[in-house]
Design an enzyme around this catalytic site. Sequence first.
Site, PDB file in Angstrom:
ATOM      1  N   LYS A   1      56.261 100.390  22.060  1.00 17.09           N
ATOM      2  CA  LYS A   1      56.329 101.355  23.164  1.00 17.09           C
ATOM      3  C   LYS A   1      55.049 101.357  23.991  1.00 17.09           C
ATOM      4  O   LYS A   1      54.867 102.223  24.845  1.00 17.09           O
ATOM      5  CB  LYS A   1      56.605 102.759  22.612  1.00 17.09           C
ATOM      6  CG  LYS A   1      57.920 102.868  21.843  1.00 17.09           C
ATOM      7  CD  LYS A   1      58.052 104.223  21.157  1.00 17.09           C
ATOM      8  CE  LYS A   1      59.205 104.202  20.162  1.00 17.09           C
ATOM      9  NZ  LYS A   1      59.210 105.403  19.296  1.00 17.09           N
TER      10      LYS A   1
ATOM     11  N   ARG B   1      54.810 116.292  30.351  1.00 18.36           N
ATOM     12  CA  ARG B   1      54.304 116.977  29.155  1.00 18.36           C
ATOM     13  C   ARG B   1      52.963 116.446  28.643  1.00 18.36           C
ATOM     14  O   ARG B   1      52.445 116.948  27.650  1.00 18.36           O
ATOM     15  CB  ARG B   1      55.348 116.907  28.045  1.00 18.36           C
ATOM     16  CG  ARG B   1      56.542 117.788  28.351  1.00 18.36           C
ATOM     17  CD  ARG B   1      57.664 117.550  27.374  1.00 18.36           C
ATOM     18  NE  ARG B   1      57.364 118.065  26.048  1.00 18.36           N
ATOM     19  CZ  ARG B   1      58.148 117.880  24.996  1.00 18.36           C
ATOM     20  NH1 ARG B   1      59.241 117.176  25.114  1.00 18.36           N
ATOM     21  NH2 ARG B   1      57.828 118.375  23.836  1.00 18.36           N
TER      22      ARG B   1
ATOM     23  N   ARG C   1      63.242 114.822  13.283  1.00 20.57           N
ATOM     24  CA  ARG C   1      64.057 114.618  14.486  1.00 20.57           C
ATOM     25  C   ARG C   1      65.525 114.864  14.168  1.00 20.57           C
ATOM     26  O   ARG C   1      66.010 114.508  13.091  1.00 20.57           O
ATOM     27  CB  ARG C   1      63.929 113.190  15.035  1.00 20.57           C
ATOM     28  CG  ARG C   1      62.616 112.514  14.815  1.00 20.57           C
ATOM     29  CD  ARG C   1      61.506 113.100  15.613  1.00 20.57           C
ATOM     30  NE  ARG C   1      61.821 113.168  17.013  1.00 20.57           N
ATOM     31  CZ  ARG C   1      60.911 113.410  17.944  1.00 20.57           C
ATOM     32  NH1 ARG C   1      59.648 113.570  17.587  1.00 20.57           N
ATOM     33  NH2 ARG C   1      61.244 113.486  19.204  1.00 20.57           N
TER      34      ARG C   1
ATOM     35  N   PRO D   1      60.946 107.320  27.020  1.00 20.34           N
ATOM     36  CA  PRO D   1      60.461 106.049  26.510  1.00 20.34           C
ATOM     37  C   PRO D   1      60.792 105.667  25.078  1.00 20.34           C
ATOM     38  O   PRO D   1      60.183 106.144  24.147  1.00 20.34           O
ATOM     39  CB  PRO D   1      58.942 106.232  26.591  1.00 20.34           C
ATOM     40  CG  PRO D   1      58.719 107.703  26.468  1.00 20.34           C
ATOM     41  CD  PRO D   1      60.016 108.377  26.702  1.00 20.34           C
ATOM     42  N   GLU D   2      61.711 104.749  24.904  1.00 20.92           N
ATOM     43  CA  GLU D   2      61.752 103.934  23.704  1.00 20.92           C
ATOM     44  C   GLU D   2      61.665 102.508  24.223  1.00 20.92           C
ATOM     45  O   GLU D   2      61.445 102.310  25.416  1.00 20.92           O
ATOM     46  CB  GLU D   2      63.038 104.193  22.898  1.00 20.92           C
ATOM     47  CG  GLU D   2      63.016 105.574  22.223  1.00 20.92           C
ATOM     48  CD  GLU D   2      64.219 105.842  21.337  1.00 20.92           C
ATOM     49  OE1 GLU D   2      64.743 104.894  20.726  1.00 20.92           O
ATOM     50  OE2 GLU D   2      64.641 107.001  21.271  1.00 20.92           O
TER      51      GLU D   2
END
Length: 271
Positions: free
Chosen positions: A59, A112, A260, A2-3
Amino acid sequence: MPELPEVEFAARSLRRWLADRTVQEVVAPASRIFRGTDRKALVRDLRGRRLEWIERRGKYLLIAWDRGVGLLSHLGMTGKWLRLPEHQDEATHVRAELILAEGGSVAYDDQRLFGRLTLHPAEELLDLPEIRALGPDPLIDGIDPGLLAEKFKKTSRSVKVALMDQRVLAGLGNIQTTEALFLARIHPEREARSLSPEEVERLVRAIEDTLQKTLDDIDGDLIAYVEEAGSHNPFQIYRRQGEACPRCGTTLEAMVLGGRTTVFCPRCQSL
DNA sequence: ACGGATGTTCGCGC
DNA sequence: CGCGCGAACATCCG
């Protein structure tokens, strides 16, 4: 998953899947995605509901049902909404399943558990603190270069870290910022406030281009899961450190920014 | 076996 | 207050 582009795709899919249908039953075993919400109330309140509208902000997905029931959905790292025709076995991490009176179900799958599904009054969805905190949404509000430049002036952070801040622009993550900076030929470590007006303009166009490209790729079914990046990586430089720059052939490098991994071309995106 | 992975949030130290 | 960093969350993959 998801972006912004993936979440936009989820919004469009859910609108189709839920239009003119009725939620007959909800199956939602306890899990972290319900944090901060009363899971049993969610299950109870959703029963019998029909969709009114769905909006995406950054998002986040805002899902409004009749009788004023609202759901806030965030996909976290591995969340996705699925249409299950009948029974499922391939969807191994379904955390919430909305069984439809008309057959089949719509299910939230999240391996997750970084995602979130919470219950709110529908009329409050757009006023929730986490939604109000978001910056302009590139698809809904567009990106105003002047406003973006103003925000950049107020920080000493790198342009990459600033772009990933959801208060600056809503919806960009590691992939989209990496791609946009490459397209705009701007080094990710440049101080945001050091960008010239021309560079900000270039960056805005690059963001719009990479978002549109990814949306098109999703529509064309080119992107299933980016975990398969090794084989079907549809991105120009994301996860391609060590490969040749698609523009100049220089070996792409990687660094860590804002926690990141960030890929860049040391020649096209010089400091 | 180890390291890393599309996100968010919190605590710590400077 | 701003910022960088690491951790936490939970699981799979190369």
